[in-house]
Scaffold this motif. Structure first.
Motif, PDB file in Angstrom:
ATOM      1  N   UNK A 184      48.785  75.241   0.199  1.00  0.00           N
ATOM      2  CA  UNK A 184      47.575  75.449  -0.931  1.00  0.00           C
ATOM      3  C   UNK A 184      46.488  74.944   0.051  1.00  0.00           C
ATOM      4  N   UNK A 185      45.702  74.890   0.932  1.00  0.00           N
ATOM      5  CA  UNK A 185      45.005  73.843   1.868  1.00  0.00           C
ATOM      6  C   UNK A 185      43.343  75.475   2.061  1.00  0.00           C
ATOM      7  N   UNK A 240      39.891  87.067  20.168  1.00  0.00           N
ATOM      8  CA  UNK A 240      41.471  85.206  20.401  1.00  0.00           C
ATOM      9  C   UNK A 240      40.866  85.110  18.411  1.00  0.00           C
ATOM     10  N   UNK A 241      41.324  85.037  17.795  1.00  0.00           N
ATOM     11  CA  UNK A 241      40.945  84.797  16.314  1.00  0.00           C
ATOM     12  C   UNK A 241      41.389  82.973  15.648  1.00  0.00           C
ATOM     13  N   UNK A 242      40.683  82.285  15.729  1.00  0.00           N
ATOM     14  CA  UNK A 242      39.710  81.173  15.544  1.00  0.00           C
ATOM     15  C   UNK A 242      40.146  80.573  14.266  1.00  0.00           C
ATOM     16  N   UNK A 243      41.069  79.873  13.592  1.00  0.00           N
ATOM     17  CA  UNK A 243      41.159  79.281  12.209  1.00  0.00           C
ATOM     18  C   UNK A 243      41.421  77.929  12.339  1.00  0.00           C
ATOM     19  N   UNK A 244      40.443  78.103  11.226  1.00  0.00           N
ATOM     20  CA  UNK A 244      39.993  76.190  10.771  1.00  0.00           C
ATOM     21  C   UNK A 244      40.440  75.631   9.578  1.00  0.00           C
ATOM     22  N   UNK A 245      41.730  75.114   9.775  1.00  0.00           N
ATOM     23  CA  UNK A 245      43.064  74.190   8.905  1.00  0.00           C
ATOM     24  C   UNK A 245      41.428  73.090   7.633  1.00  0.00           C
ATOM     25  N   UNK A 246      41.947  73.459   6.603  1.00  0.00           N
ATOM     26  CA  UNK A 246      40.790  71.817   5.987  1.00  0.00           C
ATOM     27  C   UNK A 246      41.729  71.014   5.994  1.00  0.00           C
ATOM     28  N   UNK A 247      42.664  70.716   6.763  1.00  0.00           N
ATOM     29  CA  UNK A 247      43.593  69.592   6.373  1.00  0.00           C
ATOM     30  C   UNK A 247      43.144  68.473   7.145  1.00  0.00           C
ATOM     31  N   UNK A 248      43.307  67.024   6.593  1.00  0.00           N
ATOM     32  CA  UNK A 248      42.637  65.749   6.925  1.00  0.00           C
ATOM     33  C   UNK A 248      42.323  65.175   8.435  1.00  0.00           C
TER      34      UNK A 248
END
Length: 487
Positions: free
Chosen positions: A371-372, A404-412
């Motif tokens: 859900x993020x 390379x793939x960078x994924x930024x996650x919208x977690x705390x």
């Protein structure tokens, strides 16, 4: 108040300047000779190509033989001691090997198996068995815990290589040349205070390093304050000098003014490397297990090892090792060649790929936080948080390929993932505390600043010059401390 500053600095210095001198000297050695390790490239370089003529039992049989009740963390097929073996690793448990021809789980490795592994590593060298150890000078790394006890074999090659062989699988897991062993006695082994290990204080080792570094930081800070207070900018002392000291004390004073800030930053960043009091451990770390999508079982891999090797061979790719991997629930077989190149075989359509599609990795990453929100970008060049280091450096063995793939996650914790497009591996999980550690440890301690790091030998000159300055400062402190104690 000044008197107490002097007293604290003096007595901390008497106790710590010898450690500081050892840290500066050993740090210079570590710039060029790292603690012994077997890098992935070295590992693959000493493996023969997996044979197309060999018969391999199916993965399901091998899994049941290894441990029918537990799912492994990783599965590989490799040549060990002249024979193909399935190699299984488990979280927090010992590694397991299964004979790929018979499907039988292998017992702990004995002397003859260890010598056979050494002969595969270097067929030209004579191998001498040196016995089994649980841990010694060159095997303190926690990364070897799943392979203990370790069998040691000495080669009579030009480098006088000492091999460490897994007591569970027979794999060579570490090599240490005579040059590495010799220089490390005054390098990493000394720098990390490894002499304190193996003498009954192993449980205290971490705290000893932390509190020595903390005391060293305080000592250096007090010295910087005293050095500034004692230096006269306007009116010189009667001698005409702006420093009140003579001889070695003068060297110590001026050395502190010139190199004190870097000395403080180095000892402080060394303290930060120990993650003291869990400063860089997240209170809510992101669980990335969902990236795999399912337990690592045979159901996701309909193609056999023999079929995979044949398909790789049709593409002109000679695999030396196979690795089974799940990405978002989909199965892939990763082939590793001797020069470090890889190919990916998709279980879905049987295609051999050089790189995985971006959407495959992005979809698997999204499963971590369904859900993020996530933002992904493909990096084509190194930056402050993703970069390669020289092989001898502490993390230089880690492959850092581009893109390379960078994924930024919208977690705390605002976590970043670095995903390898060539294998699908999660190369790094960088949350906010770890990014702070990147600044306070990697930048301050080894000057991992790309404009400098990529301009060698400028980086070398910078590191050596200021290390020598810190060494002069520390050695002069040792002399002054000795004189004080001798009075």
């Amino acid at each position: 108040m000044r008197r107490y500053l002097y007293l604290w600095h003096r007595w901390l210095g008497i106790g710590l300047c010898l450690f500081m001198a050892l840290w500066f000297f050993s740090g210079m050695v570590m710039l060029y000779v790292g603690y012994p390790k077997l890098t992935p490239r070295e590992h693959l370089a000493h493996l023969p190509t997996l044979s197309l003529q060999d018969s391999y039992v199916d993965l399901d049989t091998a899994l049941r033989s290894a441990d029918a009740e537990r799912n492994p963390a990783s599965i590989r097929l490799s040549q060990v001691a002249g024979m193909p073996r399935y190699l299984f690793s488990y979280s927090g448990r010992a590694s397991v090997a299964v004979d790929a021809g018979s499907g039988q789980r292998l017992p702990p490795i004995d002397r003859e198996q260890a010598l056979a592994s050494a002969r595969q590593y270097d067929p030209e060298a004579t191998a001498s068995y040196r016995g089994a150890v649980n841990e010694d000078l060159w095997s303190h790394s926690r990364a070897l815990d799943a392979e203990r006890p370790l069998q040691r074999v000495q080669l009579d090659d030009a480098e006088r290589t000492l091999l460490y062989i897994s007591g569970n699988t027979g794999e060579v897991v570490r090599d240490a040349s005579a040059m590495e062993r010799g220089w490390n006695l005054v390098g990493a082994w000394l720098h990390w205070l490894y002499p304190l290990r193996g003498i009954g204080v192993d449980g205290l080792w971490s705290n000893l390093v932390i509190y020595l570094s903390l005391a060293g930081t305080l000592m250096a800070l007090l010295g910087a304050v005293i050095g500034i207070l004692r230096w006269r900018l306007r009116k010189p002392y009667r001698s005409g000098s702006r420093s009140p000291y003579r001889g070695v004390a003068r060297w110590h004073h001026i050395g502190g003014l010139l190199f004190g800030v870097l000395a403080i930053s180095w000892v402080f960043s060394g303290l930060m490397s120990m993650n003291p009091w869990k400063l860089f451990s997240s209170s809510a770390p992101l669980n990335v297990s969902a990236y795999q999508g399912a337990p690592l079982t045979a159901a996701a891999f309909p193609l056999s090892a023999a079929d995979a090797l044949a398909r790789f061979d049709q593409q002109g790719f000679k695999a030396r090792e196979l690795e089974w991997r799940l990405i978002g629930g989909a199965g892939y077989l990763i082939g590793h060649e001797g020069a470090g190149r890889t190919r990916v075989l998709s279980m879905a359509d049987g295609q051999v790929l050089e790189r995985l599609p971006l959407e495959v990795l992005e979809r698997a990453a999204q499963a971590i936080l369904p859900q993020g929100r996530m933002h992904s970008e493909q990096l084509e060049a190194y930056d402050f948080y993703y970069y390669a280091r020289a092989e001898q450096s502490m993390l230089g063995h880690l492959e850092k390929r581009l893109p390379v793939l960078r994924v930024r996650v919208d977690d705390p914790q605002q976590t970043w993932l670095h995903l390898d497009l060539y294998t699908g591996e999660v190369l790094g999980v960088l949350d906010q505390p770890r990014r702070v550690s990147r600044w306070l440890f990697s930048l301050l301690h080894s000057w991992d600043w790309l404009p400098l790091l990529q301009q060698r030998p400028l980086w070398d000159a910078w590191m050596i010059a200021f290390s020598l300055g810190g060494l002069v400062l520390s050695v002069s402190g040792v002399v002054l401390g000795w004189r004080r104690l001798s009075k």
